[in-house]
Design an enzyme around this catalytic site. Structure first.
Site, PDB file in Angstrom:
ATOM      1  N   ASP A   1      31.534 -15.673  22.909  1.00 53.82           N
ATOM      2  CA  ASP A   1      32.703 -14.944  22.425  1.00 53.82           C
ATOM      3  C   ASP A   1      32.821 -15.249  20.927  1.00 53.82           C
ATOM      4  O   ASP A   1      33.321 -16.302  20.532  1.00 53.82           O
ATOM      5  CB  ASP A   1      33.959 -15.381  23.182  1.00 53.82           C
ATOM      6  CG  ASP A   1      35.195 -14.620  22.710  1.00 53.82           C
ATOM      7  OD1 ASP A   1      35.087 -13.894  21.700  1.00 53.82           O
ATOM      8  OD2 ASP A   1      36.255 -14.766  23.348  1.00 53.82           O
TER       9      ASP A   1
ATOM     10  N   TYR B   1      40.039 -19.372  24.412  1.00 59.05           N
ATOM     11  CA  TYR B   1      40.837 -18.169  24.704  1.00 59.05           C
ATOM     12  C   TYR B   1      39.928 -16.962  24.556  1.00 59.05           C
ATOM     13  O   TYR B   1      39.172 -16.864  23.584  1.00 59.05           O
ATOM     14  CB  TYR B   1      42.004 -18.075  23.714  1.00 59.05           C
ATOM     15  CG  TYR B   1      42.856 -16.836  23.869  1.00 59.05           C
ATOM     16  CD1 TYR B   1      43.681 -16.666  24.979  1.00 59.05           C
ATOM     17  CD2 TYR B   1      42.844 -15.831  22.901  1.00 59.05           C
ATOM     18  CE1 TYR B   1      44.476 -15.531  25.117  1.00 59.05           C
ATOM     19  CE2 TYR B   1      43.644 -14.696  23.028  1.00 59.05           C
ATOM     20  CZ  TYR B   1      44.451 -14.550  24.143  1.00 59.05           C
ATOM     21  OH  TYR B   1      45.241 -13.427  24.268  1.00 59.05           O
TER      22      TYR B   1
ATOM     23  N   LYS C   1      38.229  -8.674  15.469  1.00 60.93           N
ATOM     24  CA  LYS C   1      38.738  -9.161  14.179  1.00 60.93           C
ATOM     25  C   LYS C   1      37.987  -8.580  12.970  1.00 60.93           C
ATOM     26  O   LYS C   1      38.260  -7.461  12.571  1.00 60.93           O
ATOM     27  CB  LYS C   1      38.752 -10.693  14.182  1.00 60.93           C
ATOM     28  CG  LYS C   1      39.629 -11.236  15.353  1.00 60.93           C
ATOM     29  CD  LYS C   1      39.919 -12.697  15.251  1.00 60.93           C
ATOM     30  CE  LYS C   1      40.549 -13.281  16.497  1.00 60.93           C
ATOM     31  NZ  LYS C   1      41.978 -13.181  16.624  1.00 60.93           N
TER      32      LYS C   1
END
Ligand code: PLP
Length: 429
Positions: free
Chosen positions: A239, A144, A267
């Protein structure tokens, strides 16, 4: 457990927010039931509006690596807000953040701050396309990268065929430019590059998959992808929104010894505030506006309060031994969960890299997406609710990684394993 207040809030929320939430997985749709509403969070715990306490392994989906409401992060935010909330002009904290990120992640010679992981990945593929003059991108099943149009795509009927949208609203013409590979399959990647290599702008991957439970790369797999990208002139994009500063201080690229061309972050670097970033080789990053022609911008990018929170958290994760301790805590939890499952006669395997871990209801070792999706989801859902009732909050989906924090000490982990011992009995029935 009483959930009256949460239920009342969810009833109100569902009238005005799609599905009652601002991000889909929070709604508990895949595990069933209703979400609890959080009043406050501290250390390893979440407290809901009905006064229930949960040991939290979601950690706001990754950022809370030092536990919730850490005093150093809170202090940094308080200090920053005394000077104002947003300037729309450069400030020193942005420079310090860029210096910190480029020091900790040497493949990033320059960085650009954004406001979310989604923005980071969207910007990185625009840069890959702009810099190579090519249009196709490669991604992996089960990975994702946020909700950008180019990522909401699955493989067509054959591996080498064009991608098809996974969400209404994504134009087929755009999805055709996204090619999807099975993660950890060496030959499929070789075959795709042999056929399409000169059209591929970049390959984006979660180096440790954290969005299909937790699946580490097979030995040599990331090296294989690095070699293919180099051979065909495509950019390798890691990523590291999830893995960055979590699987090791230098992220998955340090852990596995790979140098990507571009990296995306989110994050942890925001310390709990909305932040993302992308960075990489200076010759690529200097093509971003205003240094170069590839456009990308943001009203709140480099926000001083977010920078202060992120920098405080990045200070904490640089403490000597931080990641060794985090990894040991994750390993202790995984070993305890496997033992508790075995005691109850429930087939379970775990995976773990640094501060992230996976729990699969199967007796097989899992290292492909197909294996992850073949696990017993009903058993997971039963386990999830049995743990929740015992005050342990796991991600409300069988397809999410678990996140450890430095606030989860041995007694918290042991309490989790005690709860699991009972919860596995419920699964066994
Ligand atoms: N990339 C990865 C690996 C993620 O796990 C996520 C979110 O979970 C994103 C990108 C998107 O980040 P955000 O939710 O901040 O847009």
């Amino acid at each position: 457990m009483n959930h009256d207040q949460s239920h009342a809030l969810f009833t109100r929320a569902q009238k005005l927010l799609p599905g009652g939430v601002n991000s889909p997985v929070r709604a508990f749709k895949s595990v069933g039931g209703e979400p609890f509403f959080v009043q406050r969070a501290d250390g390893p715990y979440l407290y809901d509006v009905d006064g229930n306490r949960y040991i939290d392994y979601v950690g706001s989906w990754g950022p809370m690596i030092v536990g919730h409401n850490h005093p150093a992060v809170r202090q940094a935010v308080k200090h920053a807000i005394n000077n104002g909330l947003s300037f729309g002009a450069p400030c020193e904290a942005e420079v310090v953040m860029a210096e910190t990120l480029t020091r900790l992640i040497p493949s990033c010679q320059m960085v650009r701050m954004v406001n979310s992981g989604t923005e980071a990945t969207l910007s990185a593929i625009r840069l890959a396309r702009g810099a190579t003059g090519r249009n196709r991108i490669v991604k992996f099943e089960g990975c994702y990268h946020g909700h950008g149009d180019s990522f909401l795509v699955k493989a067509g009927s054959g591996m080498l065929t064009l991608g098809v949208p996974t969400s209404p609203g994504v134009p087929a013409g755009l999805s055709e430019l996204t090619l999807t590979l099975p993660y950890n399959d060496f030959e499929a990647a070789t075959a795709l590059f042999a056929e399409q290599g000169e059209h591929i702008a970049g390959l984006i991957i979660e180096p440790v998959v954290g969005n299909a439970n937790c699946i580490p790369p097979r030995d040599g797999y990331l090296q294989h992808l690095r070699a293919l990208c180099t051979q065909y002139g495509a950019l390798l994009i890691f990523d590291e929104v999830m893995t960055g500063f979590r699987v090791a201080l230098g992220g998955a690229q340090a852990h596995y010894g790979i140098t990507p061309d571009l990296t995306t972050f989110g994050k942890i670097i925001g310390g709990g505030m909305p932040v993302g970033a992308y960075g990489g080789r200076a010759d690529l990053m200097s093509q971003i506006a205003p240094a170069g022609p590839i456009y990308q911008a943001g009203t709140l990018s480099g926000n001083p309060v977010a920078m202060a929170a992120g920098l405080a958290m990045l200070d904490l994760v640089q403490e000597p031994g931080f990641h060794d301790r985090l990894s040991a805590a994750s390993a202790r939890l995984c070993a305890g969960l496997e033992a508790a499952a075995a005691e109850a006669g429930v087939p379970v395997t775990t995976t773990q890299v640094g501060g992230m871990f996976g729990l699969f209801f199967t007796d097989q070792k899992v290292d492909t997406y197909a294996q992850a999706t073949a696990c017993d989801i009903t058993a997971f859902n039963t386990f999830f609710h049995a743990m929740l009732e015992r005050g342990v909050f796991l991600a409300p989906s069988a397809y999410e990684a678990g996140f450890m924090s430095s606030a989860h000490d041995d007694s918290v982990i042991d309490a989790t394993i005690d709860a699991a011992r009972e919860a596995f009995k419920v699964v066994k029935g």
